[in-house]
Design an enzyme around this catalytic site. Structure first.
Site, PDB file in Angstrom:
ATOM      1  N   GLU A   1      -0.085   2.222  -5.215  1.00  0.00           N
ATOM      2  CA  GLU A   1      -0.082   3.587  -5.721  1.00  0.00           C
ATOM      3  C   GLU A   1       0.866   3.716  -6.904  1.00  0.00           C
ATOM      4  OE1 GLU A   1      -0.779   6.074  -1.580  1.00  0.00           O
ATOM      5  OE2 GLU A   1       1.246   5.889  -2.367  1.00  0.00           O
ATOM      6  N   CYS A   2       0.370   4.209  -8.017  1.00  0.00           N
ATOM      7  CA  CYS A   2       1.193   4.573  -9.171  1.00  0.00           C
ATOM      8  C   CYS A   2       2.124   3.430  -9.582  1.00  0.00           C
ATOM      9  CB  CYS A   2       1.956   5.859  -8.874  1.00  0.00           C
ATOM     10  SG  CYS A   2       2.558   6.727 -10.342  1.00  0.00           S
ATOM     11  N   GLY A   3       3.417   3.507  -9.281  1.00  0.00           N
ATOM     12  CA  GLY A   3       4.334   2.442  -9.652  1.00  0.00           C
ATOM     13  C   GLY A   3       3.948   1.108  -9.065  1.00  0.00           C
TER      14      GLY A   3
ATOM     15  N   SER B   1      -4.461   2.846  -7.863  1.00  0.00           N
ATOM     16  CA  SER B   1      -4.668   4.102  -8.575  1.00  0.00           C
ATOM     17  C   SER B   1      -3.323   4.754  -8.832  1.00  0.00           C
ATOM     18  CB  SER B   1      -5.544   5.047  -7.743  1.00  0.00           C
ATOM     19  OG  SER B   1      -5.734   6.292  -8.402  1.00  0.00           O
TER      20      SER B   1
END
Length: 432
Positions: free
Chosen positions: A320-322, A411
């Site tokens: 997720e993200c990072g 994502s």
């Protein structure tokens, strides 16, 4: 022993961000604890950084409350469970009291929580009363009182108090020599704040707190809380979660759910060059600040080799993200320096000067909708076609790209796992 009478509950809100909600909530939590109260703190809306800071102040996990992402029933269960063993419950609002759909005010009205308004009085005096009354009457909401922040003097406090008319002034916080510092994603993490506990104690000491006004607030009575019934499709599976300053953004409820579904949880630190644990049946790479640790992640060759090997073996990886940023080929930070990342997701990540994504999103899955949010300052450039996209909650338009590369799910979307346990179990390779 007499039965527990319940807890006094307030929603700490303000007219906007920057008024000092987190500072006041942390200081008030610490003050109440030092008065012998058992305190539980919640955060309204999707947020990772403020809850970590608030946990440092109160000593217990800080869960998120949100009518859309978390849901009314789950919010009610958490509040009632807290009322069963706490004397005080503080819910820190998000942004301004009426900002967002649903807003902090919507949450307060749903559960009958009085609002404790934080007013930055540094550039006003009698106008504080107009602001407080406007916050109360616009919704309207039940107003518990006001905490005036950044007050210059006793005479300044007196003018503020007089202006409030029928609204109690519960506390005064003077302009602080020490305060909780901030960065673009919110408050900095506790490990980065020197002498954090001393700062929190100093803030608690500096509140001019009206205990009688606090004790006059209504109680949320204890109640029997029926636990949510959860299947165990992850029984026997070990999920390795990356956990260090580069991978810190995890909803406590996400980890609780994985455990409730039967998973064994183990942690590892990529920044310390830890390899993915051999026993891991799945890997969870949450968000964080990889852009601040580019050199360390580039040098963590053991970590990078291990995540590539896990991907090659088909181990489910949720990034997720990072977490996704750390799996790209490279990451260019805000200073223009490029760092080699793990290279599991082909593409380049670059930090931007402006916010690149913000808001509540939903992801459609074979098992229904998984809800969550997005908040990022970077962009990913990749030739990998998205498998799908999230949908923005407010506009119902296309949101974040979702990538599937072999066993990798990646994502910018941060999922709130309890919103759809079956979908989450499938992501981590659980039994259907």
């Amino acid at each position: 022993m007499s039965p527990h009478p319940g807890a006094r509950v307030v929603l700490v809100a303000a007219m906007s961000s920057g008024q000092g909600k987190t500072t006041v909530t942390a200081a008030l939590a610490r003050r109440l604890i030092r008065m012998g109260k058992r305190v539980r703190v919640f955060k309204c809306g999707p947020d990772f950084v403020d809850p970590v800071m608030l946990e440092s102040a109160c000593g217990t996990p800080v869960h998120n409350l949100d009518l859309w992402m978390v849901g009314p029933d789950a919010c009610r269960r958490r509040l009632q469970a807290a009322a069963n063993d706490a004397d005080a419950i503080l819910v820190e609002g998000v942004m301004g009291l009426y900002d967002g759909t649903p807003s902090s005010a919507d949450l307060a009205r749903e559960f009958g929580i009085p609002v404790l308004a934080v007013l930055d009085a540094s550039a006003m005096a009698q106008t504080a009363g107009a602001v407080a009354q406007g916050l109360r009457d616009y919704g309207p909401v039940q107003m518990a009182g006001v905490i005036a922040n950044r007050v210059a003097s006793k005479s300044h406090a007196a003018m503020v108090k007089e202006s409030l008319r029928d609204i109690p002034l519960i506390g005064i916080l003077a302009r602080q020599e020490h305060h909780l510092p901030e960065r673009d994603l919110g408050l900095v993490l506790p490990g980065e704040v020197e002498e954090l506990q001393r700062i929190l104690d100093a803030l608690a000491d500096s509140i001019d707190f009206d205990e009688a006004a606090w004790d006059a607030l209504p109680l949320l009575a204890p109640a029997n809380v029926a636990p949510a019934v959860i299947d165990t499709p992850l029984m026997g599976r070990t999920i390795a979660i990356a956990h260090d300053p580069s991978f810190m953004f995890v909803y406590p409820a996400n980890v609780e759910l994985l455990k409730a579904m039967g998973a064994q949880i183990t942690y590892f630190a990529p920044l310390s060059n830890d390899a993915v644990p051999d026993e891991a049946d799945a890997v969870y790479l949450p968000g964080g600040y990889p852009e601040l640790h580019g050199a360390a992640l580039q040098g963590a060759t053991r970590w990078r080799d291990s995540i590539r090997a896990a991907h090659a073996r088909g181990v489910p990886i949720v990034a997720e993200c990072g977490g996704m940023m750390a799996l790209a080929d490279g990451l260019t930070d805000s200073e223009g320096r490029r760092w080699e990342m793990a290279g599991v997701l082909p593409g380049e990540v670059a930090m931007q000067k402006r916010l690149a994504g913000l808001g509540m999103h939903a992801l459609a899955t074979a098992d229904g909708e998984l809800r969550g949010h997005t908040f990022h300052y970077s962009l990913l450039a990749t030739d990998v076609p998205p498998r799908t996209h999230t949908v923005k909650q407010r506009t119902q338009t296309q949101g974040e790209a979702v990538y599937r590369v072999g066993s990798l799910f990646a994502s910018y979307f941060h999922g709130y796992f309890p919103s759809n346990p079956r979908a989450v179990a499938a992501l981590f390779g659980g039994a259907p």
